[in-house]
Motif scaffolding. Structure first.
Motif, mmCIF file in Angstrom:
data_model
loop_
_atom_site.group_PDB
_atom_site.id
_atom_site.type_symbol
_atom_site.label_atom_id
_atom_site.label_comp_id
_atom_site.label_asym_id
_atom_site.label_seq_id
_atom_site.Cartn_x
_atom_site.Cartn_y
_atom_site.Cartn_z
ATOM 1 N N VAL B 103 0.867 -1.171 0.000
ATOM 2 C CA VAL B 103 0.000 0.000 0.000
ATOM 3 C C VAL B 103 0.904 1.221 0.000
ATOM 4 O O VAL B 103 1.761 1.372 0.873
ATOM 5 C CB VAL B 103 -0.941 0.001 1.216
ATOM 6 C CG1 VAL B 103 -1.780 1.279 1.234
ATOM 7 C CG2 VAL B 103 -1.838 -1.235 1.180
ATOM 8 N N GLU B 104 0.766 2.058 -0.997
ATOM 9 C CA GLU B 104 1.673 3.201 -1.150
ATOM 10 C C GLU B 104 1.124 4.447 -0.484
ATOM 11 O O GLU B 104 1.895 5.293 -0.032
ATOM 12 C CB GLU B 104 1.916 3.490 -2.636
ATOM 13 C CG GLU B 104 2.560 2.326 -3.399
ATOM 14 C CD GLU B 104 4.026 2.105 -3.030
ATOM 15 O OE1 GLU B 104 4.596 2.935 -2.289
ATOM 16 O OE2 GLU B 104 4.592 1.083 -3.462
ATOM 17 N N SER B 105 -0.197 4.587 -0.483
ATOM 18 C CA SER B 105 -0.772 5.772 0.159
ATOM 19 C C SER B 105 -2.219 5.495 0.528
ATOM 20 O O SER B 105 -2.870 4.649 -0.086
ATOM 21 C CB SER B 105 -0.688 6.995 -0.776
ATOM 22 O OG SER B 105 -1.569 6.832 -1.866
ATOM 23 N N ALA B 106 -2.679 6.198 1.542
ATOM 24 C CA ALA B 106 -4.077 6.079 1.961
ATOM 25 C C ALA B 106 -4.512 7.427 2.507
ATOM 26 O O ALA B 106 -3.955 7.911 3.497
ATOM 27 C CB ALA B 106 -4.229 4.998 3.028
ATOM 28 N N ASP B 109 -10.929 8.226 1.535
ATOM 29 C CA ASP B 109 -11.473 7.053 0.850
ATOM 30 C C ASP B 109 -10.580 6.546 -0.275
ATOM 31 O O ASP B 109 -10.925 5.582 -0.947
ATOM 32 C CB ASP B 109 -12.857 7.387 0.265
ATOM 33 C CG ASP B 109 -13.907 7.450 1.360
ATOM 34 O OD1 ASP B 109 -13.661 6.860 2.443
ATOM 35 O OD2 ASP B 109 -14.954 8.083 1.134
ATOM 36 N N ALA B 110 -9.437 7.224 -0.503
ATOM 37 C CA ALA B 110 -8.580 6.875 -1.642
ATOM 38 C C ALA B 110 -7.342 6.124 -1.187
ATOM 39 O O ALA B 110 -6.639 6.557 -0.271
ATOM 40 C CB ALA B 110 -8.171 8.131 -2.399
ATOM 41 N N VAL B 111 -7.097 4.993 -1.809
ATOM 42 C CA VAL B 111 -5.952 4.154 -1.462
ATOM 43 C C VAL B 111 -5.216 3.807 -2.748
ATOM 44 O O VAL B 111 -5.844 3.516 -3.769
ATOM 45 C CB VAL B 111 -6.416 2.845 -0.770
ATOM 46 C CG1 VAL B 111 -5.225 1.956 -0.398
ATOM 47 C CG2 VAL B 111 -7.248 3.161 0.469
ATOM 48 N N GLU B 112 -3.879 3.830 -2.691
ATOM 49 C CA GLU B 112 -3.092 3.396 -3.840
ATOM 50 C C GLU B 112 -2.164 2.275 -3.432
ATOM 51 O O GLU B 112 -1.609 2.288 -2.323
ATOM 52 C CB GLU B 112 -2.290 4.565 -4.426
ATOM 53 C CG GLU B 112 -3.200 5.624 -5.037
ATOM 54 C CD GLU B 112 -2.453 6.684 -5.831
ATOM 55 O OE1 GLU B 112 -3.143 7.465 -6.504
ATOM 56 O OE2 GLU B 112 -1.206 6.725 -5.783
ATOM 57 N N ALA B 113 -1.999 1.310 -4.323
ATOM 58 C CA ALA B 113 -1.158 0.164 -4.006
ATOM 59 C C ALA B 113 -0.468 -0.340 -5.270
ATOM 60 O O ALA B 113 -0.954 -0.133 -6.381
ATOM 61 C CB ALA B 113 -1.998 -0.964 -3.391
ATOM 62 N N THR B 114 0.670 -1.008 -5.072
ATOM 63 C CA THR B 114 1.342 -1.681 -6.180
ATOM 64 C C THR B 114 1.426 -3.163 -5.861
ATOM 65 O O THR B 114 1.372 -3.569 -4.697
ATOM 66 C CB THR B 114 2.763 -1.125 -6.404
ATOM 67 O OG1 THR B 114 3.528 -1.328 -5.205
ATOM 68 C CG2 THR B 114 2.743 0.349 -6.743
#
Lengths: 445, 168
Positions: B103-106, B109-114
């Motif tokens: 998980v790169e950022s949270a 309600d928005a989450v980014e992952a690789t």
């Protein structure tokens, strides 16, 4: 062929008796190793092949690495703006000298032993030269990169030949030149290859790619699911304008035709029932001002596939494409596709052109993947000796020798014209040229 | 909190979602797969521009796939399910193996992952193993994480066989 590899009479493979209502090809042409070896030597390495578009080597020092048959070569834009094309193998020990598929360089340095070549292929430096060679050895040119036998371009499309014993490019292109005009002349600022490409491998002979590029007969069966899928999408999304898909040719009968354009080149066209969804439609006023009415009609209202013998297709149909075929073996073909587009078209048109390309033309798309499956099925079905002949007589009674009215209107001289893209007369020209080249032997000294 | 400041519960939730997508694709549970996506989800697989770089602007450069809402994923399922697509009949068998989920950022309600994925494919012309790098953006909708964006860097070129949503 009965599995044999000593085929000496290639003419047995093409049963060309059109006067008796027969034209068929032996399916061994797709599977036989000896036929394949002869094709590589005599067709791909013995005459003109398409290399690249000039926009891919736009600036001095830009290089583009590709192959002619088995031979790696590279095209290099010279300092004076002309083009050079060289055997891509170091004069010393034969290593491919270009570090990348494409790039820009003042000099090309072989990464093996450090020999250096300028843009003109001259060997300008050899590592530790004085310790290994006499002082005058390099000046004689024997360490320079070899130039290919012939290089020329037509309206930005670059062709080369390992053999120098070839007709002038314009003569080789025959009536196909007029079809290249239709693509090149529609771009008021010239054409450019758009960044990004895709290479895919098809387990089928290269000639199946050639045939399929002008085979209209399959479209209403093989691609009916494409039409159904895009129709569903466009109804749901209420798509308007250039985002819509031209599907007249897939759903049913529209005016169409095919041509034997000479020297193995072939052309196919079909009327578009919704030409306003084509990205080029935004250039309509300019086209009507600059070009003849017949040219405008062919550019705006007719989707076209052009097959350039032996290794390239130029498509101007749902989108605009350069498709290159590289034969790997009798049963394996590598295909690379590029989108080519008018420089300076609107962002809306460019985006629509690319989305149409992605919809249809890639193995990740919704039509070309089905084509590849069909061609692989033909390859598989051609393996056994009892399954010998592919019939190519559909529409024979309607085949017109020379130009039909449409060809005369535009001003090109096909060897024959078919009034329906379901017909197969254009294949006769392809296989006659194929046979002539095989029987002529190698043009490489 | 984990060392990168991401809530471990969120990391587990994201990992489970990516794994679930892979499982649903491998098992052809298309409707459940579609439900993982937000209505306006973007699905993007860039093409390679050079040997080292992919295309970067999906609007003006070529992509392998670029779909701008969930309906366009439904279209892909429609084509597969029609049994009229020769490239999809018989359907290739696939096994996705997911790894390296981060998980790169949270934020809200928005989450980014690789993540990485190896897909083993078995089809008409034999087997292939293909690699992908995933860049995901998720959005929490009515309490559940949904895929708002899936970018796939498909590292293979010289592609054998079709490449469809279930291969990626």
């Amino acid at each position: 062929m009965n599995g044999g590899t000593n085929r000496s009479r290639f003419s047995d493979l093409v049963d060309d008796r059109v006067d008796e209502g027969v034209f068929r090809v032996d399916r061994a042409i797709y599977t036989d190793k000896a036929v394949f070896e002869a094709e590589i030597e005599r067709i791909f390495e013995g005459g003109w092949v398409f290399l690249c578009h000039e926009s891919q080597v736009a600036k001095p020092g830009d290089y583009w690495a590709t192959e002619i048959g088995r031979q790696p070569v590279f095209v290099m834009r010279q300092t004076d703006g002309s083009l050079g094309c060289f055997i891509n193998a170091c004069s010393h020990r034969g290593a491919v000298v270009t570090p990348l598929k494409q790039g820009n360089a003042n000099v090309i340095t072989c990464r093996f032993h450090g020999w250096v070549y300028d843009r003109g292929g001259r060997c300008v430096s050899i590592k530790n030269e004085e310790a290994g060679y006499a002082a005058t050895e390099r000046s004689g040119g024997r360490f320079d990169l070899r130039r290919i036998g012939a290089l020329d371009s037509y309206k930005g499309f670059v062709f080369g030949s390992l053999s120098s014993d070839v007709p002038a490019l314009r003569d080789h292109l025959a009536a196909a030149a007029r079809w290249i005009d239709l693509l090149a002349d529609q771009a008021q600022n010239g054409l450019e290859v758009v960044p990004g490409c895709s290479t895919y491998v098809v387990h089928g002979n290269w000639k199946l790619q050639a045939e399929n590029s002008v085979d209209g007969y399959h479209v209403t069966t093989l691609h009916s699911v494409f039409a159904a899928t895009t129709a569903q999408r466009e109804a749901r999304d209420a798509t308007a304008g250039m985002g819509r898909t031209e599907s007249g040719r897939i759903k049913g009968k529209v005016p169409s035709g095919t041509y034997d354009l000479g020297n193995g080149h072939m052309g196919l066209w079909a009327q578009h029932i919704t030409p306003h969804v084509r990205p080029i439609y935004e250039a309509r006023a300019w086209l009507e001002e600059k070009l003849k009415p017949a040219e405008v009609e062919w550019i705006l209202n007719r989707g076209r596939n052009l097959y350039l013998f032996p290794n390239a297709m130029l498509m101007d149909n749902p989108s605009t494409q350069i498709r290159l075929v590289k034969p790997v073996s009798a049963a394996l073909t590598e295909v690379t596709v590029y989108c080519i587009a008018p420089k300076g078209e609107s962002k809306t048109a460019r985006a629509a052109r690319l989305r149409k390309f992605e919809d249809f033309y890639l193995t990740a798309g919704m039509a070309t993947s089905d084509d590849a499956a069909a061609l692989e099925a033909v390859q598989d079905g051609s393996l056994g000796p009892p399954s010998q002949w592919n019939d190519m007589t559909r529409g024979l009674s309607d085949l017109v020798a020379g130009p039909d009215r449409d060809a005369r209107d535009l001003g090109f001289e096909p060897a024959s014209s078919c009034p329906d893209w379901d017909h197969e007369g254009m294949f006769h020209g392809f296989y006659r040229a194929w046979l002539e080249r095989l029987e002529k032997g190698s043009g490489v000294a | 909190m984990s060392t990168n400041g991401i809530d471990p519960a969120l990391e587990r939730e994201v990992t489970a979602l990516i794994n679930r997508e892979a499982m649903l694709l491998d098992r052809r549970r298309w409707e459940e797969w579609l439900d993982l996506y937000a209505e306006d989800a973007v699905y993007w697989v860039p093409a390679w521009a050079t040997e080292e770089e992919t295309t970067t602007d999906p609007e003006t450069q070529l992509n392998l796939i670029y779909l701008k809402n969930r309906g366009r994923l439904e279209d892909r399922v429609f084509r597969i399910e029609s049994r009229q697509s020769w490239a999809s009949l018989p359907l290739d068998r696939t096994v996705h193996v997911i790894g390296n989920v981060l998980v790169e950022s949270a934020e809200g309600d928005a989450v980014e992952a690789t993540a990485n994925c190896i897909v083993h494919v078995y089809g008409k012309k034999g087997a292939a193993t293909r690699g992908s790098r995933y860049d995901f953006a998720f959005r929490r909708i009515d309490g559940a994480l949904r895929i708002a964006r899936k970018k796939v860097i498909f590292i293979d070129d010289r592609l054998e066989g079709p490449v469809d949503i279930y291969h990626l």
